[in-house]
Design a protein around this motif. Sequence first.
Motif, mmCIF file in Angstrom:
data_model
loop_
_atom_site.group_PDB
_atom_site.id
_atom_site.type_symbol
_atom_site.label_atom_id
_atom_site.label_comp_id
_atom_site.label_asym_id
_atom_site.label_seq_id
_atom_site.Cartn_x
_atom_site.Cartn_y
_atom_site.Cartn_z
ATOM 1 N N TYR A 395 38.547 43.803 48.433
ATOM 2 C CA TYR A 395 39.825 43.177 48.079
ATOM 3 C C TYR A 395 40.206 43.478 46.632
ATOM 4 O O TYR A 395 41.357 43.839 46.340
ATOM 5 C CB TYR A 395 39.727 41.663 48.293
ATOM 6 N N ILE A 396 39.242 43.330 45.711
ATOM 7 C CA ILE A 396 39.533 43.593 44.294
ATOM 8 C C ILE A 396 39.990 45.032 44.091
ATOM 9 O O ILE A 396 40.952 45.308 43.358
ATOM 10 C CB ILE A 396 38.293 43.295 43.431
ATOM 11 N N SER A 397 39.310 45.970 44.755
ATOM 12 C CA SER A 397 39.682 47.380 44.596
ATOM 13 C C SER A 397 41.072 47.654 45.163
ATOM 14 O O SER A 397 41.828 48.460 44.601
ATOM 15 C CB SER A 397 38.647 48.289 45.269
ATOM 16 N N ASP A 398 41.428 47.003 46.257
ATOM 17 C CA ASP A 398 42.752 47.178 46.851
ATOM 18 C C ASP A 398 43.854 46.588 45.979
ATOM 19 O O ASP A 398 44.940 47.160 45.844
ATOM 20 C CB ASP A 398 42.814 46.524 48.233
ATOM 21 N N VAL A 399 43.590 45.418 45.369
ATOM 22 C CA VAL A 399 44.637 44.660 44.680
ATOM 23 C C VAL A 399 44.636 44.899 43.168
ATOM 24 O O VAL A 399 45.687 45.078 42.547
ATOM 25 C CB VAL A 399 44.491 43.146 44.980
ATOM 26 N N HIS A 400 43.443 44.917 42.548
ATOM 27 C CA HIS A 400 43.358 44.966 41.081
ATOM 28 C C HIS A 400 42.821 46.293 40.546
ATOM 29 O O HIS A 400 42.878 46.523 39.334
ATOM 30 C CB HIS A 400 42.478 43.824 40.566
ATOM 31 N N GLY A 401 42.250 47.106 41.394
ATOM 32 C CA GLY A 401 41.724 48.380 40.947
ATOM 33 C C GLY A 401 40.218 48.364 40.741
ATOM 34 O O GLY A 401 39.597 47.300 40.634
ATOM 35 N N TRP A 402 39.640 49.563 40.660
ATOM 36 C CA TRP A 402 38.190 49.697 40.613
ATOM 37 C C TRP A 402 37.601 49.292 39.275
ATOM 38 O O TRP A 402 36.444 48.867 39.206
ATOM 39 C CB TRP A 402 37.804 51.146 40.917
ATOM 40 N N ARG A 403 38.365 49.391 38.205
ATOM 41 C CA ARG A 403 37.833 49.043 36.892
ATOM 42 C C ARG A 403 37.374 47.579 36.869
ATOM 43 O O ARG A 403 36.334 47.242 36.280
ATOM 44 C CB ARG A 403 38.889 49.284 35.814
ATOM 45 N N VAL A 404 38.138 46.705 37.507
ATOM 46 C CA VAL A 404 37.782 45.283 37.540
ATOM 47 C C VAL A 404 36.482 45.067 38.308
ATOM 48 O O VAL A 404 35.667 44.202 37.960
ATOM 49 C CB VAL A 404 38.930 44.463 38.163
ATOM 50 N N VAL A 405 36.272 45.864 39.355
ATOM 51 C CA VAL A 405 35.023 45.767 40.122
ATOM 52 C C VAL A 405 33.815 45.985 39.206
ATOM 53 O O VAL A 405 32.824 45.244 39.261
ATOM 54 C CB VAL A 405 35.023 46.803 41.269
ATOM 55 N N PHE A 406 33.908 46.974 38.322
ATOM 56 C CA PHE A 406 32.778 47.264 37.436
ATOM 57 C C PHE A 406 32.601 46.189 36.364
ATOM 58 O O PHE A 406 31.476 45.934 35.921
ATOM 59 C CB PHE A 406 32.952 48.651 36.808
ATOM 60 N N TRP A 407 33.687 45.544 35.941
ATOM 61 C CA TRP A 407 33.548 44.437 34.999
ATOM 62 C C TRP A 407 32.820 43.254 35.641
ATOM 63 O O TRP A 407 32.047 42.554 34.984
ATOM 64 C CB TRP A 407 34.906 44.001 34.460
ATOM 65 N N VAL A 408 33.060 43.027 36.937
ATOM 66 C CA VAL A 408 32.320 41.973 37.648
ATOM 67 C C VAL A 408 30.822 42.288 37.639
ATOM 68 O O VAL A 408 29.984 41.415 37.389
ATOM 69 C CB VAL A 408 32.837 41.831 39.096
ATOM 70 N N ALA A 409 30.478 43.548 37.901
ATOM 71 C CA ALA A 409 29.069 43.951 37.887
ATOM 72 C C ALA A 409 28.464 43.777 36.498
ATOM 73 O O ALA A 409 27.320 43.325 36.361
ATOM 74 C CB ALA A 409 28.935 45.402 38.337
#
Length: 435
Positions: A395-409
């Motif tokens: 969902y995050i990658s679809d809506v906010h982009g992949w960069r945010v996914v890595f910040w969560v990690a």
Amino acid sequence: MASIGERPTRVRYMVFVLGFGTSWLLYLHRYSFALIKPFLKDELGVSNTELGAMDTLFGLTYFSVQFPIGLWGDVAGVHWLLGGLILLWSVSLAMHAWAPNQPVLYAARAMLGAGQAGVFSLVGRLIRSWVPMNVRTTVQGWIGVAAGRLGGLSANLLLMTVMIGIMGIKWQLALYILAGVGVTHGLAFLALFRNSPAEHPWVNKAEKDLVTGDSQQDQEKPLKLRELVSQMDRRSILNLVAVNAASTFSSIADHIYSHWIPLFLVVEYQLKYKEMGIYSALPLLGGATGGIVGGYLSDWLIRLTGSRRWVRSLVGFAGKFLAAITLAIGIVFFYDNPYVFCGMLFVVKLFADISLTSRWGTITDIGGRATASVFAFNNSVASAIVMGIPAVYGYISDVHGWRVVFWVACSSYVACALTWLLVNCTIPVLSKDTV
């Protein structure tokens, strides 16, 4: 007593190969799904959110049977149970290739989760039964961490770069081949492995004494369920909660590497399949390196300092904290260059999986006769908490982009590092055990 001058047999090395191969195949098969996601999107019209839901279903079945399998392994032994699970998950991988529609694919994901549930808890029990204490963390680094990361790396290189990218094999046939390798290994495991040196007909007295000197009592007194319940006190429970928290935060970050890196490289950077296979393998190579380094480092520091408690905690802390710093630098300065960013992810996983050896060592330290049960409980708690993370990442990658996914990690790595300072590997789960 062994005869004077009798040389130990070398069955333990064969067991090492069987354990290493099991971990390698576990991740080779598990990571294959991430690699075929682009094909599933094209051929079945599956969205990122639906792919995340399939991964969540894998996590649901993985969680549901994790603890019962670990407990079963402590009570009845590893041999037939682990061999059967290898065969089960290999067949389920073949179902991924055969699946003609989404419902069958969902069923294959559920079956793979059930087949791989509890495997690492059984491998942990295998290591405790066959490896002396003074080199145990080193072996855990090889079998528990490096072998798995190399399996994931092999999925990227063998499945995507070589079989699909270079040889032009259809992805379905490639999965059938990998499934066949798994079935072969499962049959070999059933034929060659035994639960302990005492049960193996090829082991002489000298090797038995060498291997089981510190765990002979564990083999003579199998775990009973009432012991697991009655011998835990408040201190051991709180310590186990801290271990579970560290595992949970680590798992949140690791879901990126197990589920999303290949698709991320195709969507964000438009890498072709050959390149995607190579560069998605870099973080896994870093993880394999970290597992080997972490195992040797931990055993060396324990011998040097004599403090098992603080070596486990500080290696766990340092690895995850350095992983967080490296990932943050990569996101801020190198995200737009896929080649440099993947190189940074190599370093991230190297640091992160140095820390992972502390997890394996700590669970074996505190688990005692309940090692498989404690490992399974730890994994099942983490799996339950992060069960929805693949769908969240989708969902995050679809809506906010992949960069945010890595910040969560990155945030998860920081939380994991801090949690390791609360873990004490000298507090046994069973009060009558010694560490």
